[in-house]
Design a protein around this motif. Sequence first.
Motif, PDB file in Angstrom:
ATOM      1  N   ARG A  96      -8.616  -9.139  30.498  1.00  0.00           N
ATOM      2  CA  ARG A  96      -9.643  -8.636  29.577  1.00  0.00           C
ATOM      3  C   ARG A  96      -9.255  -8.928  28.124  1.00  0.00           C
ATOM      4  O   ARG A  96      -8.078  -9.016  27.786  1.00  0.00           O
ATOM      5  CB  ARG A  96      -9.838  -7.136  29.746  1.00  0.00           C
ATOM      6  CG  ARG A  96     -10.531  -6.743  31.050  1.00  0.00           C
ATOM      7  CD  ARG A  96     -10.733  -5.237  31.128  1.00  0.00           C
ATOM      8  NE  ARG A  96     -11.378  -4.851  32.383  1.00  0.00           N
ATOM      9  CZ  ARG A  96     -12.693  -4.664  32.528  1.00  0.00           C
ATOM     10  NH1 ARG A  96     -13.504  -4.828  31.494  1.00  0.00           N
ATOM     11  NH2 ARG A  96     -13.192  -4.319  33.698  1.00  0.00           N
TER      12      ARG A  96
ATOM     13  N   SER B 284     -18.200  -3.665  30.518  1.00  0.00           N
ATOM     14  CA  SER B 284     -16.986  -3.440  29.737  1.00  0.00           C
ATOM     15  C   SER B 284     -16.472  -2.024  29.956  1.00  0.00           C
ATOM     16  O   SER B 284     -17.172  -1.158  30.495  1.00  0.00           O
ATOM     17  CB  SER B 284     -17.264  -3.674  28.257  1.00  0.00           C
ATOM     18  OG  SER B 284     -18.241  -2.756  27.793  1.00  0.00           O
TER      19      SER B 284
ATOM     20  N   GLY C 290     -20.711  -4.912  25.743  1.00  0.00           N
ATOM     21  CA  GLY C 290     -21.544  -5.377  26.838  1.00  0.00           C
ATOM     22  C   GLY C 290     -21.405  -4.570  28.120  1.00  0.00           C
ATOM     23  O   GLY C 290     -20.413  -3.873  28.344  1.00  0.00           O
TER      24      GLY C 290
ATOM     25  N   SER D 240     -16.274 -15.702  18.761  1.00  0.00           N
ATOM     26  CA  SER D 240     -16.829 -16.490  19.872  1.00  0.00           C
ATOM     27  C   SER D 240     -15.800 -16.750  20.962  1.00  0.00           C
ATOM     28  O   SER D 240     -16.159 -16.929  22.135  1.00  0.00           O
ATOM     29  CB  SER D 240     -17.370 -17.825  19.339  1.00  0.00           C
ATOM     30  OG  SER D 240     -16.333 -18.571  18.698  1.00  0.00           O
ATOM     31  N   GLU D 241     -14.513 -16.746  20.598  1.00  0.00           N
ATOM     32  CA  GLU D 241     -13.466 -17.028  21.574  1.00  0.00           C
ATOM     33  C   GLU D 241     -13.410 -16.004  22.701  1.00  0.00           C
ATOM     34  O   GLU D 241     -12.887 -16.290  23.789  1.00  0.00           O
ATOM     35  CB  GLU D 241     -12.094 -17.091  20.877  1.00  0.00           C
ATOM     36  CG  GLU D 241     -11.906 -18.260  19.940  1.00  0.00           C
ATOM     37  CD  GLU D 241     -12.406 -18.002  18.536  1.00  0.00           C
ATOM     38  OE1 GLU D 241     -12.104 -18.817  17.643  1.00  0.00           O
ATOM     39  OE2 GLU D 241     -13.117 -16.978  18.313  1.00  0.00           O
TER      40      GLU D 241
ATOM     41  N   SER E 282     -16.231 -14.183  23.714  1.00  0.00           N
ATOM     42  CA  SER E 282     -17.596 -13.821  24.108  1.00  0.00           C
ATOM     43  C   SER E 282     -17.790 -13.786  25.621  1.00  0.00           C
ATOM     44  O   SER E 282     -18.570 -12.968  26.131  1.00  0.00           O
ATOM     45  CB  SER E 282     -18.602 -14.784  23.462  1.00  0.00           C
ATOM     46  OG  SER E 282     -18.335 -16.113  23.861  1.00  0.00           O
ATOM     47  N   ASP E 283     -17.097 -14.644  26.342  1.00  0.00           N
ATOM     48  CA  ASP E 283     -17.292 -14.709  27.791  1.00  0.00           C
ATOM     49  C   ASP E 283     -16.235 -13.932  28.579  1.00  0.00           C
ATOM     50  O   ASP E 283     -16.226 -13.967  29.821  1.00  0.00           O
ATOM     51  CB  ASP E 283     -17.279 -16.176  28.252  1.00  0.00           C
ATOM     52  CG  ASP E 283     -18.474 -16.960  27.712  1.00  0.00           C
ATOM     53  OD1 ASP E 283     -19.540 -16.351  27.519  1.00  0.00           O
ATOM     54  OD2 ASP E 283     -18.322 -18.168  27.474  1.00  0.00           O
ATOM     55  N   MET E 284     -15.356 -13.243  27.888  1.00  0.00           N
ATOM     56  CA  MET E 284     -14.295 -12.495  28.565  1.00  0.00           C
ATOM     57  C   MET E 284     -14.753 -11.081  28.896  1.00  0.00           C
ATOM     58  O   MET E 284     -15.521 -10.476  28.125  1.00  0.00           O
ATOM     59  CB  MET E 284     -13.050 -12.391  27.667  1.00  0.00           C
ATOM     60  CG  MET E 284     -12.394 -13.702  27.324  1.00  0.00           C
ATOM     61  SD  MET E 284     -10.987 -13.418  26.203  1.00  0.00           S
ATOM     62  CE  MET E 284     -10.499 -15.109  25.841  1.00  0.00           C
ATOM     63  N   PRO E 285     -14.312 -10.512  30.022  1.00  0.00           N
ATOM     64  CA  PRO E 285     -14.516  -9.069  30.219  1.00  0.00           C
ATOM     65  C   PRO E 285     -13.719  -8.311  29.149  1.00  0.00           C
ATOM     66  O   PRO E 285     -12.682  -8.802  28.680  1.00  0.00           O
ATOM     67  CB  PRO E 285     -13.947  -8.820  31.622  1.00  0.00           C
ATOM     68  CG  PRO E 285     -12.978  -9.933  31.839  1.00  0.00           C
ATOM     69  CD  PRO E 285     -13.532 -11.130  31.096  1.00  0.00           C
ATOM     70  N   LYS E 286     -14.199  -7.162  28.748  1.00  0.00           N
ATOM     71  CA  LYS E 286     -13.617  -6.498  27.575  1.00  0.00           C
ATOM     72  C   LYS E 286     -13.218  -5.056  27.867  1.00  0.00           C
ATOM     73  O   LYS E 286     -13.868  -4.357  28.651  1.00  0.00           O
ATOM     74  CB  LYS E 286     -14.603  -6.553  26.407  1.00  0.00           C
ATOM     75  CG  LYS E 286     -14.931  -7.988  25.983  1.00  0.00           C
ATOM     76  CD  LYS E 286     -16.068  -8.045  24.981  1.00  0.00           C
ATOM     77  CE  LYS E 286     -16.436  -9.488  24.689  1.00  0.00           C
ATOM     78  NZ  LYS E 286     -17.032 -10.167  25.876  1.00  0.00           N
TER      79      LYS E 286
END
Length: 319
Positions: free
Chosen positions: A75, A180, A177, A141-142, A144-148
């Motif tokens: 994450r 998350s 999102g 942006s780095e 943006s596609d990762m689970p958080k």
Amino acid sequence: MDMTISQLDPAFKTDVLRCFAERSHAIPARWLYDRRGSELFEQITELPEYYPTRTETGLLENYSAKVAEISGAGRAVVEFGSGSSTKTPLLLREMQPAAYVPIDISGEFLAASAAQLQSSFPELPIYPLEADFMRRLKLPSEVSDMPKLGFFPGSTIGNMIARTSVDLLRFMRETLGVGSQLLIGFDRIKDQDVLVDAYDDSAGITAEFSLNLLHRINREMDGNIPVDQFCHVAIWNDLYARIEIYLEVMSDVGFSIDGDQYTMAKGQRLHIENSHKYGLRDARLMLRAGGWSPLREWSDEQDYFSLVLAEAHPFKNAP
């Protein structure tokens, strides 16, 4: 040229002028945290009277591995109001994160603490974000596609009234999102003397922290507030379950800010901070109101403080 004046935050100016022009005599607590304020707060966290930091640190030492087990590796850890990030390594060492995004309103302090953390985690991508986290943010942006996993320690949520707290939790949900998670600290209701001492320490560091707000106004807004005529006051308001922090004027004073003249009478107060405390179920109810579903909660033996792990599930219709 005085660079601090040229970099005046327009929102800070608006809030300060409203405070005095409309005689509301209240300034949002987030403006306490310029570089000097952030440094003073770090000193406060080390005071013997200030239990929240050491109690929450103990909880992170004991339960970060459990958080990592529930959340899973990979994450992006997003810390809201990161400050010096002193508690963060306890979480990062267990999480195996893909990235770390510290968010803070004090850019200079943020850069220094991010650089220090990078030296401890040289392989970890770190993307500092200078921003006011009290609204929805666009993350780098780095990640943006990762689970958080959002991280909001220190019971900073307690500095806000309930309506604002719920709004913030909703903004965090929008920023991170659906899917998350959020690890958040809540300070619990406890003995009044313990609470007041934590916000009015014998060394006077908390008083210096509060008075620094007036120094900041003088420095950044061409003010001449007589800071030595104000004193720090901390009281427990049982009706609202919160510590209230004021700057009380000790004699009639007149001063200017940004070219305008103002007066305050002896005994008048500037309301500069609240620190709400929570009962056993209050924190969970607030999280649900903000769109977060509590997963697990951990507290210390004295029930002074709680860490809650929550998740942003998709909204569904009642029931």
